[in-house]
Scaffold this motif. Structure first.
Motif, short mmCIF file in Angstrom:
data_model
loop_
_atom_site.label_atom_id
_atom_site.label_comp_id
_atom_site.label_asym_id
_atom_site.label_seq_id
_atom_site.Cartn_x
_atom_site.Cartn_y
_atom_site.Cartn_z
N ARG A 46 4.99 2.86 -7.42
CA ARG A 46 4.24 3.35 -6.26
C ARG A 46 3.65 2.16 -5.52
N GLU A 47 3.78 2.18 -4.19
CA GLU A 47 3.27 1.07 -3.40
C GLU A 47 2.40 1.59 -2.26
N LEU A 48 1.46 0.76 -1.88
CA LEU A 48 0.59 1.09 -0.75
C LEU A 48 1.38 0.94 0.55
N VAL A 49 1.32 1.96 1.39
CA VAL A 49 1.98 1.92 2.69
C VAL A 49 0.98 1.54 3.77
N ALA A 50 -0.13 2.24 3.79
CA ALA A 50 -1.15 2.01 4.82
C ALA A 50 -2.48 2.51 4.31
N GLN A 51 -3.53 1.86 4.76
CA GLN A 51 -4.85 2.33 4.41
C GLN A 51 -5.78 2.20 5.60
N ILE A 52 -6.80 3.05 5.62
CA ILE A 52 -7.81 2.98 6.65
C ILE A 52 -9.16 3.10 5.97
N LYS A 53 -9.98 2.12 6.17
CA LYS A 53 -11.28 2.09 5.51
C LYS A 53 -12.29 2.94 6.27
N SER A 54 -13.46 3.08 5.66
CA SER A 54 -14.48 3.93 6.27
C SER A 54 -14.93 3.42 7.63
N ASP A 55 -14.78 2.12 7.84
CA ASP A 55 -15.19 1.55 9.13
C ASP A 55 -14.05 1.55 10.15
N GLY A 56 -12.91 2.12 9.77
CA GLY A 56 -11.78 2.21 10.69
C GLY A 56 -10.78 1.08 10.59
N GLU A 57 -11.10 0.07 9.76
CA GLU A 57 -10.17 -1.05 9.59
C GLU A 57 -8.89 -0.55 8.93
N THR A 58 -7.76 -0.97 9.45
CA THR A 58 -6.46 -0.54 8.92
C THR A 58 -5.68 -1.71 8.35
N ASP A 59 -4.80 -1.37 7.44
CA ASP A 59 -3.92 -2.37 6.84
C ASP A 59 -2.60 -1.70 6.51
N TYR A 60 -1.51 -2.45 6.69
CA TYR A 60 -0.17 -1.90 6.47
C TYR A 60 0.65 -2.86 5.62
N THR A 61 1.54 -2.31 4.86
CA THR A 61 2.50 -3.16 4.19
C THR A 61 3.46 -3.70 5.25
N ASP A 62 3.96 -4.90 5.02
CA ASP A 62 4.78 -5.56 6.04
C ASP A 62 5.97 -4.71 6.48
N ALA A 63 6.54 -3.95 5.57
CA ALA A 63 7.77 -3.21 5.87
C ALA A 63 7.57 -2.12 6.93
N VAL A 64 6.32 -1.71 7.16
CA VAL A 64 6.10 -0.61 8.11
C VAL A 64 5.30 -1.04 9.32
N LYS A 65 4.88 -2.27 9.36
CA LYS A 65 4.09 -2.73 10.50
C LYS A 65 4.85 -2.56 11.80
N GLY A 66 4.17 -2.00 12.79
CA GLY A 66 4.79 -1.76 14.07
C GLY A 66 5.53 -0.45 14.17
#
Length: 120
Positions: A46-66
């Motif tokens: 299992r891998e992380l695809v995307a996350q959004i923190k409580s402050d709205g900051e987002t992060d994506y795995t490179d394979a799905v960016k864009g």
């Protein structure tokens, strides 16, 4: 806390899907939580695809960016993953995740998983 995911299905390469996850919890508790989507392909971890923190900051795995966009609506207790330009390698079971922060620590909650199949 229960997480109910929906929106998976079969789509051709280049198509789009929108995954949603609704949490059964108070909005005030949810607003302080981090939310995300993971995926697990057959035979893979299992891998992380995307996350959004409580402050709205987002992060994506490179394979799905864009291509993928994660968003949250605290008033509706939902987190959404908009997936565009899907590729066969995006095929996996997608799980929504919520990390809830309590006074004495945090806890991870998981949805039941929704299958996304991208045909070539």
């Amino acid at each position: 806390v229960q997480l109910q995911a929906s929106g998976g299905g079969l789509v051709q390469a280049g198509g789009s899907l929108r995954l949603s996850c609704t949490a059964s919890m108070s909005s005030s508790l949810l607003s302080g939580s981090d939310m995300g989507w993971y995926r697990q392909a057959p035979g893979e971890q299992r891998e992380l695809v995307a996350q959004i923190k409580s402050d709205g900051e987002t992060d994506y795995t490179d394979a799905v960016k864009g291509r993928f966009t994660i968003s949250r609506d605290n008033a509706k207790n939902t987190v959404t993953l908009q997936m565009n330009s899907l590729r066969p390698e995006d095929t996996a079971v997608y799980y929504c995740n919520m990390r809830v922060y309590y006074v004495l620590g945090s806890h991870n909650y998981w949805g039941q998983g929704t299958l996304v199949t991208v045909s070539s």
